[in-house]
Design an enzyme around this catalytic site. Sequence first.
Site, short mmCIF file in Angstrom:
data_model
loop_
_atom_site.label_atom_id
_atom_site.label_comp_id
_atom_site.label_asym_id
_atom_site.label_seq_id
_atom_site.Cartn_x
_atom_site.Cartn_y
_atom_site.Cartn_z
N PHE A 162 0.83 -1.19 0.00
CA PHE A 162 0.00 0.00 0.00
C PHE A 162 0.87 1.25 0.00
O PHE A 162 1.86 1.32 0.74
CB PHE A 162 -0.87 0.07 1.27
CG PHE A 162 -1.85 -1.05 1.46
CD1 PHE A 162 -3.15 -0.95 0.99
CD2 PHE A 162 -1.48 -2.19 2.16
CE1 PHE A 162 -4.07 -1.97 1.20
CE2 PHE A 162 -2.39 -3.22 2.38
CZ PHE A 162 -3.69 -3.11 1.89
N ASP A 163 0.48 2.24 -0.79
CA ASP A 163 0.93 3.59 -0.52
C ASP A 163 0.25 4.02 0.77
O ASP A 163 -0.73 3.40 1.21
CB ASP A 163 0.54 4.50 -1.70
CG ASP A 163 1.03 5.93 -1.52
OD1 ASP A 163 2.02 6.14 -0.80
OD2 ASP A 163 0.39 6.83 -2.10
N PHE A 164 0.73 5.11 1.39
CA PHE A 164 0.14 5.51 2.68
C PHE A 164 -0.82 6.68 2.53
O PHE A 164 -2.03 6.53 2.67
CB PHE A 164 1.26 5.84 3.67
CG PHE A 164 0.74 6.11 5.06
CD1 PHE A 164 0.26 5.08 5.85
CD2 PHE A 164 0.71 7.41 5.57
CE1 PHE A 164 -0.25 5.33 7.12
CE2 PHE A 164 0.23 7.67 6.83
CZ PHE A 164 -0.26 6.63 7.61
N PHE A 281 -1.47 -0.83 -4.20
CA PHE A 281 -2.45 0.25 -4.26
C PHE A 281 -1.76 1.60 -4.13
O PHE A 281 -0.96 1.81 -3.21
CB PHE A 281 -3.47 0.12 -3.13
CG PHE A 281 -4.29 -1.14 -3.17
CD1 PHE A 281 -5.49 -1.19 -3.88
CD2 PHE A 281 -3.88 -2.27 -2.49
CE1 PHE A 281 -6.25 -2.35 -3.90
CE2 PHE A 281 -4.64 -3.43 -2.50
CZ PHE A 281 -5.83 -3.47 -3.22
N ASP A 283 -2.46 6.12 -5.08
CA ASP A 283 -3.40 7.13 -5.55
C ASP A 283 -2.85 7.96 -6.71
O ASP A 283 -3.56 8.82 -7.23
CB ASP A 283 -3.81 8.06 -4.40
CG ASP A 283 -2.64 8.86 -3.86
OD1 ASP A 283 -1.52 8.31 -3.79
OD2 ASP A 283 -2.83 10.04 -3.50
#
Length: 309
Positions: A162-164, A281, A283
């Site tokens: 994951f990105d944060f 993932f 954004d």
Amino acid sequence: MPFRIEDKFVIAIASSALFDLKESDHIFREKGELEYRKYQREHEHVTLDMGVAFPLVRRLLGINNDSPEDQPVEVVLLSRNDPDTGLRVFNSIEDYKLPITRAVFTKGSSPFSFMEAFNASLFLSGNREDVKQAVEAGLPAGCVYPTEFVDDYEDQELRIAFDFDGILADDSAETIYQEGALASFHHYEKLKEGEPLPAGPLKKFFAEIAKLQNRELIKKAVDPSCKPRIRIAIATARSAPAHKRVISTLRDWGIQVDDAFFLGGIEKGRVLKVFKPHIFFDDQIGHIEGTAKFAPSVHVPFGIANIRK
């Protein structure tokens, strides 16, 4: 007695994420619905190739055990097809022996509105507009990107990255970064290092995955021969001193991760090629375009990083 879907960890998957539908989509766009319907009927016993989210789905369902009392994971198909044209998808699910039994067919309408009815913590689709609308409605959703990744299921471990900011946490810190210099961002985050960030679009999914991982760790504590099948990583552009707020946020949520990469602007693909996630993932489209070729990647169109696109 009704099936208690609210007790399950549920993900909703569009057929465009689970399988490779390039050929049939081409027929629909170029020749129209009638030819598409004819094509699907003629090919309904031809198994579809695996799609971008197939490794995630297969490994998640592999967490379930044979006992009916130990099946925490549920995958629900949400499809723009109608039941007739969608038969090929269900035939392919059977061919791959995936235990997916629940589905919604909406005949061209966006199916994400049924997420809450099925208690879904994530919706994955190859339809960008569906995903965009879902995120704008406050639902956790992501758009899969084409990949050259080939799944080796002999290794049954599920690795998720994951990105944060803008994924697990909201984009409030990202907004500060976008509007000011890096030094100002680090100063702000240093002041806020003990203050948890608000939840982002995939917080619920993240928490549910962490619960599944904890189940695996409990089994290992009882039986040391058991190998936990879930590994979670965070890959973020943050670096010291801004890394501390990530840790304080995870502590506040009561979640631990296995790996954390604080990259300070280094290309994420450099570490993800080593970690080898089955799903990643982020954004930001630029990051996804850099990882999608070698790792199944999902764009979550949330927050300031996407408003300015």
